[in-house]
Each structure stands twice: as C-alpha cells, then as structure tokens.
Motif scaffolding. Structure first.
Motif, PDB file in Angstrom:
ATOM      1  N   ASN A 219       0.825  -1.210   0.000  1.00 51.57           N
ATOM      2  CA  ASN A 219       0.000   0.000   0.000  1.00 51.57           C
ATOM      3  C   ASN A 219       0.857   1.257   0.000  1.00 51.57           C
ATOM      4  N   THR A 220       2.005   1.198   0.689  1.00 53.17           N
ATOM      5  CA  THR A 220       2.911   2.347   0.671  1.00 53.17           C
ATOM      6  C   THR A 220       3.466   2.578  -0.725  1.00 53.17           C
ATOM      7  N   VAL A 221       3.851   1.496  -1.398  1.00 55.63           N
ATOM      8  CA  VAL A 221       4.364   1.613  -2.772  1.00 55.63           C
ATOM      9  C   VAL A 221       3.320   2.279  -3.673  1.00 55.63           C
ATOM     10  N   GLU A 222       2.084   1.792  -3.610  1.00 53.47           N
ATOM     11  CA  GLU A 222       1.040   2.354  -4.466  1.00 53.47           C
ATOM     12  C   GLU A 222       0.705   3.787  -4.071  1.00 53.47           C
ATOM     13  N   GLY A 223       0.719   4.079  -2.765  1.00 52.03           N
ATOM     14  CA  GLY A 223       0.447   5.442  -2.332  1.00 52.03           C
ATOM     15  C   GLY A 223       1.512   6.418  -2.794  1.00 52.03           C
ATOM     16  N   VAL A 224       2.777   6.028  -2.706  1.00 50.15           N
ATOM     17  CA  VAL A 224       3.867   6.890  -3.155  1.00 50.15           C
ATOM     18  C   VAL A 224       3.827   7.074  -4.670  1.00 50.15           C
ATOM     19  N   ARG A 225       3.516   6.010  -5.385  1.00 53.65           N
ATOM     20  CA  ARG A 225       3.426   6.110  -6.843  1.00 53.65           C
ATOM     21  C   ARG A 225       2.303   7.049  -7.284  1.00 53.65           C
ATOM     22  N   ALA A 226       1.249   7.149  -6.464  1.00 51.26           N
ATOM     23  CA  ALA A 226       0.077   7.948  -6.840  1.00 51.26           C
ATOM     24  C   ALA A 226       0.202   9.423  -6.480  1.00 51.26           C
ATOM     25  N   VAL A 227       1.330   9.830  -5.899  1.00 54.00           N
ATOM     26  CA  VAL A 227       1.506  11.251  -5.564  1.00 54.00           C
ATOM     27  C   VAL A 227       1.433  12.081  -6.840  1.00 54.00           C
ATOM     28  N   ASP A 228       0.680  13.167  -6.801  1.00 58.18           N
ATOM     29  CA  ASP A 228       0.460  14.016  -7.969  1.00 58.18           C
ATOM     30  C   ASP A 228       1.790  14.557  -8.497  1.00 58.18           C
ATOM     31  N   SER A 229       2.043  14.305  -9.765  1.00 60.16           N
ATOM     32  CA  SER A 229       3.300  14.768 -10.378  1.00 60.16           C
ATOM     33  C   SER A 229       3.380  16.289 -10.416  1.00 60.16           C
ATOM     34  N   VAL A 230       2.224  16.953 -10.539  1.00 61.58           N
ATOM     35  CA  VAL A 230       2.221  18.422 -10.548  1.00 61.58           C
ATOM     36  C   VAL A 230       2.686  18.963  -9.196  1.00 61.58           C
TER      37      VAL A 230
END
Length: 259
Positions: free
Chosen positions: A137-148
C-alpha cells in the motif's frame, strides 16, 4: 446529537443481534463442544482473572505491538524507496510478489531454526505477515503522488526530508493507513498461531491448552477474549487514524458538501 445517537445505534445493533442469536441458538445445546452462551459467560470471570490477564494477555499484546511496529517501520521505509524509484521497483516487484505469495504460518518452522522458540520467533512471525499490506500500500500510495505537486515542490526548492515528510508521505498516508488496518487483523491471527508453537504463555497457548484438556467452555472464553481484543485494537486504530488523517477526512467531507 441525533446523528451521534443514530451512529451509536448502528455500531451496537449488530453485535447485540449476533449475541442474541448465539444465545438463542445455543440455549438448549447438549453438545459438549458447543456449550450454551450462558455457560461460557458464567465461566469467563473465573478463567480470565487479573493474574491470567497479566501472564497471558499482556505478553500477547506486547508481542503483537513489537511485530506490528517492526512491520510498520520496514514496510513504510522500503515502500517509500520502491515507490519513489522506477528502476528499484522494476527490480524488486518480481521478488516481492514471490515472497508475498508465501503464507507466513508456513515460515514458522524455518523462523524457529534461526530465531529459536522464544519471543523473538513470535515477533518475527507477526512482522513477516504484517509487512506485506503495509509495504504494498505504501508503494502504491507513493506512486500515486500528484506529479504536478512534485514539480511544484521542486520549483520552490522543497527537497530532501521536507519533501518526503510534507508531500510524499502525507499524500500517501490514506493508502498507508489502509495497509496498516489490514496488517492489524493479520497480526492478531499470526499472534495466535505463533503462540501455538513451543510457547509457555499467551492467548493462543492458553486456548490450545484448554482444548487439549477438554475444558471446552474455558476454550470458548479464550475465543471471546480474542474477539474483544480485536475490537478494542480496532477502536484504538480508528481514533489514531482520525487524528492523523483529520485533514483527509475534512477534505472529503467538504467535497461531499460542495457536490
């Protein structure tokens, strides 16, 4: 006030209904392995005295807390690194999927070879099962951080620890807490299983001892203790989650009101 009372009703209604059904279904039972609920409740205070709570429940809770804390540190730490770097993720994902598919109870004999049969083994078993939902879940949460948001932080010179703490982990925290919630239920299960192997105290050990000595009502009281422990830990977790994620729940509530 009415909303609070209504919410309290829904929280209490289902457990009361289940207890009532159990009471009615078992009231006329003569099966020695399925005693009436009234017999179990009558036996409960005689079995779970203050001394037994100290010698059996407290060690179990401490092992669970240690294993859960270890899994939290490892899961969030590794998950942040793997989620932040694409090349690391590409290398680690096949290995993680392989290890995640191995049931933690199967590893107990292997862990016993390296960690012995003491508390260290039980803590490692709990951590080995709890770490996966937290990590993934941490991996997916970090990956989903808004690039903007990441680019904005970079343009304002927010880097290093400040960027990690105030942007990456804060943005990923709702999903991290989802993993922590899953890990808590897994940890309780593994706590009981680990205490069934070469243990001298703990809730799992006590339940097995009651079963082996055919003290069936006493065994059922141990199951009730596990249920109550799980409920209390869930309540504590929700309180912590609401405090840490207050900004997130407030944002969701404001979004619903604006729609």
């Amino acid at each position: 006030m009415m909303r609070v009372l209504l919410r309290l009703f829904f929280v209490v209604a289902l457990p009361v209904l289940l207890v009532a059904v159990w009471w009615a279904a078992s009231s006329g039972s003569t099966d020695p392995f399925w005693p009436p609920l009234r017999t179990i409740l009558k036996t409960f205070p005689d079995v779970w005295t203050a001394d037994r709570l100290r010698t059996d429940v407290l060690p179990s809770v401490l092992r669970l807390a240690a294993g859960y804390a270890l899994a939290t540190v490892v899961g969030i730490g590794l998950g942040t690194v793997i989620g932040s770097y694409r090349r690391v993720r590409a290398v680690c994902e096949p290995v993680l999927e392989f290890l995640r598919a191995v049931p933690p109870p199967v590893l107990i004999p292997v862990i016993m070879l390296f960690a012995g049969i003491g508390d260290t083994m039980k803590i490692v078993v709990i951590a080995s099962g709890c770490v996966w939902p937290i990590l993934l879940n941490t991996v997916e949460g970090v990956r989903a951080v808004d690039s903007v948001m990441l680019e904005t932080a970079r343009s304002y010179g927010i880097t290093g620890v400040a960027r990690l703490r105030d942007l990456v982990l804060r943005s990923a925290s709702p999903q991290i807490f989802a993993g922590l919630r899953q890990a808590l239920s897994i940890g309780i299960i593994l706590m009981v299983i680990s205490e069934m192997f070469a243990a001298s105290n703990g809730i799992g050990f006590t339940v097995v001892q009651f079963q082996r000595s055919f003290a069936i009502p006493d065994m059922w009281t141990g199951i009730l203790v596990l249920g109550l422990l799980g409920f209390l830990l869930s309540v504590v977790f929700q309180l912590v989650e609401r405090r840490v994620l207050g900004w997130y729940h407030g944002l969701r509530a404001s979004t619903r009101r604006s729609q």
